[in-house]
Every structure is written in C-alpha cells, then in structure tokens.
Motif scaffolding. Structure first.
Motif, PDB file in Angstrom:
ATOM      1  N   LYS A   1     -71.880 -22.752  51.849  1.00  0.00           N
ATOM      2  CA  LYS A   1     -70.761 -21.838  51.586  1.00  0.00           C
ATOM      3  C   LYS A   1     -71.148 -20.834  50.507  1.00  0.00           C
ATOM      4  O   LYS A   1     -71.728 -21.202  49.474  1.00  0.00           O
ATOM      5  CB  LYS A   1     -69.514 -22.621  51.155  1.00  0.00           C
ATOM      6  CG  LYS A   1     -69.051 -23.665  52.175  1.00  0.00           C
ATOM      7  CD  LYS A   1     -67.791 -24.388  51.726  1.00  0.00           C
ATOM      8  CE  LYS A   1     -66.573 -23.473  51.835  1.00  0.00           C
ATOM      9  NZ  LYS A   1     -65.318 -24.227  51.584  1.00  0.00           N
ATOM     10  N   LYS A   2     -70.808 -19.577  50.731  1.00  0.00           N
ATOM     11  CA  LYS A   2     -71.188 -18.514  49.786  1.00  0.00           C
ATOM     12  C   LYS A   2     -70.561 -18.720  48.416  1.00  0.00           C
ATOM     13  O   LYS A   2     -71.209 -18.496  47.385  1.00  0.00           O
ATOM     14  CB  LYS A   2     -70.778 -17.153  50.352  1.00  0.00           C
ATOM     15  CG  LYS A   2     -71.661 -16.671  51.491  1.00  0.00           C
ATOM     16  CD  LYS A   2     -71.264 -15.265  51.925  1.00  0.00           C
ATOM     17  CE  LYS A   2     -72.190 -14.746  53.019  1.00  0.00           C
ATOM     18  NZ  LYS A   2     -71.854 -13.373  53.450  1.00  0.00           N
ATOM     19  N   ASN A   3     -69.294 -19.105  48.374  1.00  0.00           N
ATOM     20  CA  ASN A   3     -68.646 -19.242  47.072  1.00  0.00           C
ATOM     21  C   ASN A   3     -69.286 -20.332  46.224  1.00  0.00           C
ATOM     22  O   ASN A   3     -69.308 -20.259  44.986  1.00  0.00           O
ATOM     23  CB  ASN A   3     -67.151 -19.519  47.242  1.00  0.00           C
ATOM     24  CG  ASN A   3     -66.866 -20.886  47.854  1.00  0.00           C
ATOM     25  OD1 ASN A   3     -67.516 -21.290  48.816  1.00  0.00           O
ATOM     26  ND2 ASN A   3     -65.880 -21.587  47.305  1.00  0.00           N
ATOM     27  N   MET A   4     -69.850 -21.349  46.872  1.00  0.00           N
ATOM     28  CA  MET A   4     -70.509 -22.413  46.127  1.00  0.00           C
ATOM     29  C   MET A   4     -71.888 -21.958  45.653  1.00  0.00           C
ATOM     30  O   MET A   4     -72.342 -22.340  44.565  1.00  0.00           O
ATOM     31  CB  MET A   4     -70.588 -23.673  46.981  1.00  0.00           C
ATOM     32  CG  MET A   4     -69.213 -24.170  47.405  1.00  0.00           C
ATOM     33  SD  MET A   4     -69.238 -25.675  48.399  1.00  0.00           S
ATOM     34  CE  MET A   4     -69.316 -26.918  47.136  1.00  0.00           C
ATOM     35  N   ASN A   5     -72.562 -21.146  46.454  1.00  0.00           N
ATOM     36  CA  ASN A   5     -73.822 -20.566  46.008  1.00  0.00           C
ATOM     37  C   ASN A   5     -73.598 -19.634  44.823  1.00  0.00           C
ATOM     38  O   ASN A   5     -74.400 -19.605  43.883  1.00  0.00           O
ATOM     39  CB  ASN A   5     -74.480 -19.810  47.162  1.00  0.00           C
ATOM     40  CG  ASN A   5     -75.828 -19.229  46.788  1.00  0.00           C
ATOM     41  OD1 ASN A   5     -76.689 -19.910  46.241  1.00  0.00           O
ATOM     42  ND2 ASN A   5     -76.017 -17.951  47.083  1.00  0.00           N
ATOM     43  N   ASP A   6     -72.500 -18.907  44.839  1.00  0.00           N
ATOM     44  CA  ASP A   6     -72.196 -17.979  43.748  1.00  0.00           C
ATOM     45  C   ASP A   6     -71.905 -18.692  42.436  1.00  0.00           C
ATOM     46  O   ASP A   6     -71.950 -18.068  41.367  1.00  0.00           O
ATOM     47  CB  ASP A   6     -70.991 -17.105  44.127  1.00  0.00           C
ATOM     48  CG  ASP A   6     -71.314 -16.118  45.237  1.00  0.00           C
ATOM     49  OD1 ASP A   6     -72.515 -15.855  45.464  1.00  0.00           O
ATOM     50  OD2 ASP A   6     -70.375 -15.624  45.889  1.00  0.00           O
ATOM     51  N   ALA A   7     -71.596 -19.994  42.496  1.00  0.00           N
ATOM     52  CA  ALA A   7     -71.328 -20.748  41.269  1.00  0.00           C
ATOM     53  C   ALA A   7     -72.604 -20.987  40.466  1.00  0.00           C
ATOM     54  O   ALA A   7     -72.542 -21.301  39.275  1.00  0.00           O
ATOM     55  CB  ALA A   7     -70.670 -22.084  41.612  1.00  0.00           C
ATOM     56  N   LEU A   8     -73.758 -20.839  41.114  1.00  0.00           N
ATOM     57  CA  LEU A   8     -75.026 -21.061  40.429  1.00  0.00           C
ATOM     58  C   LEU A   8     -75.486 -19.799  39.710  1.00  0.00           C
ATOM     59  O   LEU A   8     -75.139 -18.688  40.094  1.00  0.00           O
ATOM     60  CB  LEU A   8     -76.097 -21.510  41.427  1.00  0.00           C
ATOM     61  CG  LEU A   8     -75.872 -22.880  42.075  1.00  0.00           C
ATOM     62  CD1 LEU A   8     -76.892 -23.119  43.179  1.00  0.00           C
ATOM     63  CD2 LEU A   8     -75.949 -23.995  41.038  1.00  0.00           C
ATOM     64  N   MET A   9     -76.306 -19.985  38.703  1.00  0.00           N
ATOM     65  CA  MET A   9     -76.771 -18.874  37.892  1.00  0.00           C
ATOM     66  C   MET A   9     -78.258 -18.620  38.118  1.00  0.00           C
ATOM     67  O   MET A   9     -79.029 -19.534  38.402  1.00  0.00           O
ATOM     68  CB  MET A   9     -76.547 -19.167  36.397  1.00  0.00           C
ATOM     69  CG  MET A   9     -75.094 -19.452  36.037  1.00  0.00           C
ATOM     70  SD  MET A   9     -74.032 -18.014  36.243  1.00  0.00           S
ATOM     71  CE  MET A   9     -74.654 -16.995  34.912  1.00  0.00           C
ATOM     72  N   GLY A  10     -78.669 -17.356  37.998  1.00  0.00           N
ATOM     73  CA  GLY A  10     -80.071 -16.975  37.963  1.00  0.00           C
ATOM     74  C   GLY A  10     -80.877 -17.445  39.153  1.00  0.00           C
ATOM     75  O   GLY A  10     -80.464 -17.308  40.310  1.00  0.00           O
ATOM     76  N   ILE A  11     -82.033 -18.037  38.866  1.00  0.00           N
ATOM     77  CA  ILE A  11     -82.963 -18.406  39.928  1.00  0.00           C
ATOM     78  C   ILE A  11     -82.457 -19.601  40.739  1.00  0.00           C
ATOM     79  O   ILE A  11     -82.996 -19.900  41.805  1.00  0.00           O
ATOM     80  CB  ILE A  11     -84.364 -18.732  39.357  1.00  0.00           C
ATOM     81  CG1 ILE A  11     -84.287 -19.927  38.390  1.00  0.00           C
ATOM     82  CG2 ILE A  11     -84.967 -17.526  38.679  1.00  0.00           C
ATOM     83  CD1 ILE A  11     -85.643 -20.424  37.954  1.00  0.00           C
ATOM     84  N   LEU A  12     -81.447 -20.293  40.245  1.00  0.00           N
ATOM     85  CA  LEU A  12     -80.900 -21.417  40.996  1.00  0.00           C
ATOM     86  C   LEU A  12     -80.121 -20.942  42.222  1.00  0.00           C
ATOM     87  O   LEU A  12     -80.011 -21.646  43.215  1.00  0.00           O
ATOM     88  CB  LEU A  12     -79.989 -22.270  40.104  1.00  0.00           C
ATOM     89  CG  LEU A  12     -80.665 -22.948  38.897  1.00  0.00           C
ATOM     90  CD1 LEU A  12     -79.629 -23.686  38.070  1.00  0.00           C
ATOM     91  CD2 LEU A  12     -81.757 -23.898  39.371  1.00  0.00           C
ATOM     92  N   ARG A  13     -79.585 -19.737  42.130  1.00  0.00           N
ATOM     93  CA  ARG A  13     -78.803 -19.185  43.230  1.00  0.00           C
ATOM     94  C   ARG A  13     -79.726 -18.763  44.375  1.00  0.00           C
ATOM     95  O   ARG A  13     -80.827 -18.262  44.156  1.00  0.00           O
ATOM     96  CB  ARG A  13     -77.989 -17.998  42.736  1.00  0.00           C
ATOM     97  CG  ARG A  13     -77.071 -17.390  43.789  1.00  0.00           C
ATOM     98  CD  ARG A  13     -76.367 -16.170  43.236  1.00  0.00           C
ATOM     99  NE  ARG A  13     -75.545 -16.509  42.087  1.00  0.00           N
ATOM    100  CZ  ARG A  13     -74.914 -15.610  41.315  1.00  0.00           C
ATOM    101  NH1 ARG A  13     -75.067 -14.314  41.584  1.00  0.00           N
ATOM    102  NH2 ARG A  13     -74.176 -15.992  40.310  1.00  0.00           N
ATOM    103  N   VAL A  14     -79.266 -18.967  45.605  1.00  0.00           N
ATOM    104  CA  VAL A  14     -80.044 -18.562  46.773  1.00  0.00           C
ATOM    105  C   VAL A  14     -79.807 -17.083  47.039  1.00  0.00           C
ATOM    106  O   VAL A  14     -78.665 -16.658  47.247  1.00  0.00           O
ATOM    107  CB  VAL A  14     -79.628 -19.368  48.021  1.00  0.00           C
ATOM    108  CG1 VAL A  14     -80.412 -18.897  49.237  1.00  0.00           C
ATOM    109  CG2 VAL A  14     -79.855 -20.862  47.791  1.00  0.00           C
TER     110      VAL A  14
END
Length: 518
Positions: free
Chosen positions: A389-402
């Motif tokens: 889910k995009k909103n869950m990916n957006d919860a991550l910061m920096g290089i952790l985000r896909v």
C-alpha cells in the motif's frame, strides 16, 4: 555433550517439545510409524482416532529481537502470547479459552475509538532426552465439531523472529501445526501466533456445522431448501454441493455419494484456511495503519506462514513464503523418498518471478538485484505493508522508502493450498522454516530423520536435525561448535538463520484400519 552445549548456550536454543500418543506410551516403534496402536483391553474399533504417533519440535535462534511485541498496544505480546508458550512440554488448554484474541483485540481497538471489521473470533543422545515430555498430560475428551474438544494439547515458543505452535486432540483425530518465520521484527509472527489458530477453528467449525446441516437435509429429502450459510466459495463449493444434492434427490438416493462429497469437504477445508489467513492479514494491516505514525517500522515487518492440518487421513497445507513441508514416503524398491508438499514463494522460484513481472508490466524495476523492488526476496508474505500500500510506504523515511511504488501490491497474500491423502507408504512429515534448507536439501533432511529413528527411536528427531544444522553452520564458517555458540544473538545471523523444525511421525497401522468420517 553436544546436547548440553547447545541447550545451555544463553537460552538461544530455546524451543523443544514432544508429544507421544497415549496408545504409543512406553512402546517402542520402528521409526516409521508402523507401531500398533492397540491398547490392552481394547478392541480395534475402540482405538484412538489419531493418525500420528509422535510429534516433536525444536528451534534455535540467530536473530536478536525484542521479547514482546508492541502491536495492538502491546496486548498481543504481553497478554496472550505468554499463555501460549510452553517450550518444554505440551499442556492442556480449553478449546474455547476465556481469554480470546477477540477480547484482546476488541478492547484495544475500542480504546482507540475504532472497531475491528470482519468476523474475527477469534537430542541427539537418547540418554539425555527426557521422555516425560513425550507423554500427554491427559486424554482429551470427545466432543462434536471439526476442531472441537473439551481440552486440547498445546505447545509453542519463540526463537528469534520465529514462532512455532502445535495443537492436537488425539482422541478427536486432528493435529494443527504452524511455523511463522518473521522478518524485520517479530510483530507479524506474534500477531499470527495470537490469532490465526483461533480464526481457523472458527471457520472450520462453521463449515462442519453447514456440511452436517446439508447432509441431514438431504437424508430427510429436503435438499432443494439447502441454505449454504456463511460461506460463498470462489471455487464453486456451494454450487457443487447444490448440484450433488439435487442429483441425489432426483435419483432417489439417500446416501451420500462419497467422492463428490469428499471433494467438497476437502475444498471447503482449504477454503477455510485461506479465509482465516485473509482475515488475519486484514486485521494486521488495519492495526499497523492505526499505529504506524508512532511506529513506522511496523510497515516493513512481515512473516512467512506454514500451517499443516492433519485430520485423520487428510493432510491440508497452507503456505505463504518459503517455509517447507516435506513428506517422507516409501516408493519403488522400498526406497525412502522426499516429496515437497508446498510451493516456495520467492524470486528464486522462476515461476513466481515470472508471475510478479507479469503483474507489473509497466514497472521496469519490479525486481532489482534479485529482490522485489530491491527489498524482499519473498514474492508472497504476511504483513510487509509498505510493499502492498502506498500510504504505508510513505510512512517510511529516506532510503527505507521504496521509490516509484507505481502499481502495488508487489507482494501477494494469496497462499498456496495443498492437500495430501495419507497412504500406507507415508512415514513422516518434516515441517521447517527456510533456514533449515540453507544447509540441507529435502532428501538430506529426510535421510537425517530416518537415520535418527533407526538409531534412537525414542528420541527427539526435530532436536537432532537442529543440532546437525548448527554443527554444519560451524564447519562452514570455520569455527568449532563452541566458538559459534559464543557468537551473540544478532551477530550469529551471519552464519545461520533462525531455524524451526517439526517432525510428525505418521501412524500407518492405525491409519489403514480407520475410515474417514467424510
């Protein structure tokens, strides 16, 4: 010495359990499940229903992880899971515990002003092995229903990010084992350990009641009025049942047609397992979304799932990820053969890799450096919401985000569902997380179990397998066993994964003398 060294190593080799069916208590067996189940003073038709004679489990941890999960405000980890842990022996639990996952989950969600949608209820040396842990603590009582029993036997435990559970009712003729191989944390595996078995029992008992209801209506000549109830099966279960009953009434038949009805029962059970997992996934993702602002790491936490349900002669398997169930059976020339009963869901499986690529034709970076979106080798898994889910990916910061999560989900929650009818030649089932197969092939693992039974028929084969893995890991790393065991948890992941093993010894004499009730 090996056993003592491993089990005294700072509690890191911390799960071991065994259960020996009461009909086998104190009786030697030939290592392949062919021992007689007959008890003194009992005739053949009074024997236990159980189709397994011995169950053992063992696990060793390599990852460093928190003792308790914080999911659902910590209630799953602190409230329920300690009640499920019994790493040294089986113990009795009621089939409907007063502290249920529903009570815990709903109380937590209500405190947040929200609600939970859906229908949730939910040794290598024989002299060193304590045979008392192989004895059932009491005989379960008879009851009605698929997984019902007044009391069941339960064992389980945690090893790093792995969770293992085994539930059985010997007299009611069923066994349910599960391995949850967690990654990036243990929260998803903990959630599964706290909820999935209860979900499975709920769905199966509804199915059992519906099948009995439909059968009664047919026998009474009321097949046209069959209500297929709670389940609407995508595989055509309800339609198939309706056709069967209509045909039987048209022909004036009042006895069930065995094969079609059995097929419906089989498909229904597999569908129940799938529904139970889908419910758990939905509830877990929902809770992660509620808590990800405070704990963004939750969106990357996931787990493999492997559930093996043995109901009399019928073996049902649900798998998600790369854990394996391997059957040892006698085939041609009396040779023991290893047969993998489920598929592995990773990019190493060419079929799975092609499936993922075909589902994202417009994304040239679907698989990067041998991983889905460069992050995960698994193509199907529980949790891991940031790849779904995009909103869950957006919860991550920096290089952790896909980057460029253009067409989620990239990781599927659709499990593989498999069925096997146990036959006379089948000897045992080996159930294990993928860490075992980093060091042993299916055939090698099966041969190890077989040779152990020949030399030590009353020992714990699961414990023996894990010990052999640690030995091989030490040799591969150029260490002595003592040196490897001194490597602290977390750092030892460099040399081997968390490993969990269950061995189910099938009882073939009993199996061939007992007909299926379905």
């Amino acid at each position: 010495m090996l056993n003592k060294l491993l089990w005294d190593s700072d509690g890191q080799f911390n799960v071991s359990f065994g259960y020996q069916c009461s009909g086998m208590e104190g009786s030697p067996y030939n290592g392949f499940g062919d021992a007689s189940f007959e008890e003194p003073g009992k005739t053949t038709n009074q024997l236990k229903k159980s189709s397994f004679s011995l169950l053992t489990g063992a696990a060793v941890s390599a990852n460093c992880t928190l003792a308790n999960t914080n999911i659902c405000n910590g209630l799953i980890g602190e409230g329920l899971l300690p009640c499920l842990d019994s790493p040294k022996t089986f113990r009795r639990v009621p089939s409907s515990p007063s502290l249920s996952s529903l009570d815990i989950l709903s109380s937590s969600l209500q405190s947040n002003g929200s609600y939970l949608s859906g229908f949730l209820s939910s040794q290598s040396d024989c002299s060193e092995w304590n045979l008392s842990v192989l004895k059932p603590t009491s005989a379960p009582s008879r009851s009605q229903g698929f997984l019902n029993a007044m009391e069941v036997q339960l064992a389980g435990g945690a090893a790093g990010e792995d969770r293992v559970q085994a539930f059985c009712s010997e007299e009611n003729g069923w066994l349910c084992c599960a391995i949850y191989d967690g990654f990036n944390g243990r929260d998803a595996a903990d959630f599964l350990a706290g909820t999935l078995y209860e979900n499975i029992g709920l769905y199966l008992n509804v199915l059992d009641s519906q099948l009995k209801h439909n059968n009664d209506m047919v026998l009474n000549g009321d097949g046209d009025d069959i209500d297929h109830g709670f389940f609407q099966y995508e595989d055509g279960f309800a339609e198939e049942m309706s056709k069967i009953h209509s045909s039987m009434i048209d022909l004036g038949i009042t006895k069930c047609i065995k094969k079609p009805v059995f097929d419906s029962y089989k498909n229904g059970v597999l569908d129940c397992l799938q529904h139970a997992l889908a419910q758990a996934e939905s509830d877990f993702i929902y809770m992660v979304e509620q808590e990800m602002d405070d704990r963004p790491d939750l969106v990357s936490i996931g787990s493999c799932v492997l559930v093996v349900l043995l109901h009399q002669q019928d073996l049902f398997i649900l798998s998600l990820g790369d854990s394996r169930a391997v059957l040892a059976t006698i085939r041609d020339a009396n040779k023991l053969e290893a047969i993998q009963l489920n598929e592995c869901h990773s990019v190493d499986n060419e079929t799975e890799q092609m499936r993922v690529l075909s589902e994202h034709p417009d994304d040239p970076k679907t698989i990067v450096h041998g991983k889905v979106k460069g992050k995960l080798k698994l193509t199907r898994a529980f949790g891991v919401g940031y790849l779904k889910k995009k909103n869950m990916n957006d919860a991550l910061m920096g290089i952790l985000r896909v980057p460029n999560l253009s067409s989620p989900p990239y990781v599927s929650t659709q499990p593989s569902l498999n069925f096997h009818r146990v036959s006379r030649g089948d000897r045992f089932v080996l159930v294990a997380s993928d860490g075992l197969f980093d060091f042993f092939s299916n055939a090698e693992a099966v041969e190890l179990v077989s040779s152990f039974f020949q030399s030590c028929p009353l020992g714990n084969p699961a414990e023996f397998i894990v010990e052999q893995l640690v030995l091989r890991a030490a040799q591969k790393a150029g260490f002595t066993l003592e040196e490897l065991m001194r490597v602290p948890s977390g750092m030892r992941r460099k040399y081997h994964d968390d490993v969990t093993v269950i061995v189910i010894l099938l009882g073939s004499h009993h199996r061939t003398s007992t007909a299926s009730t379905h």
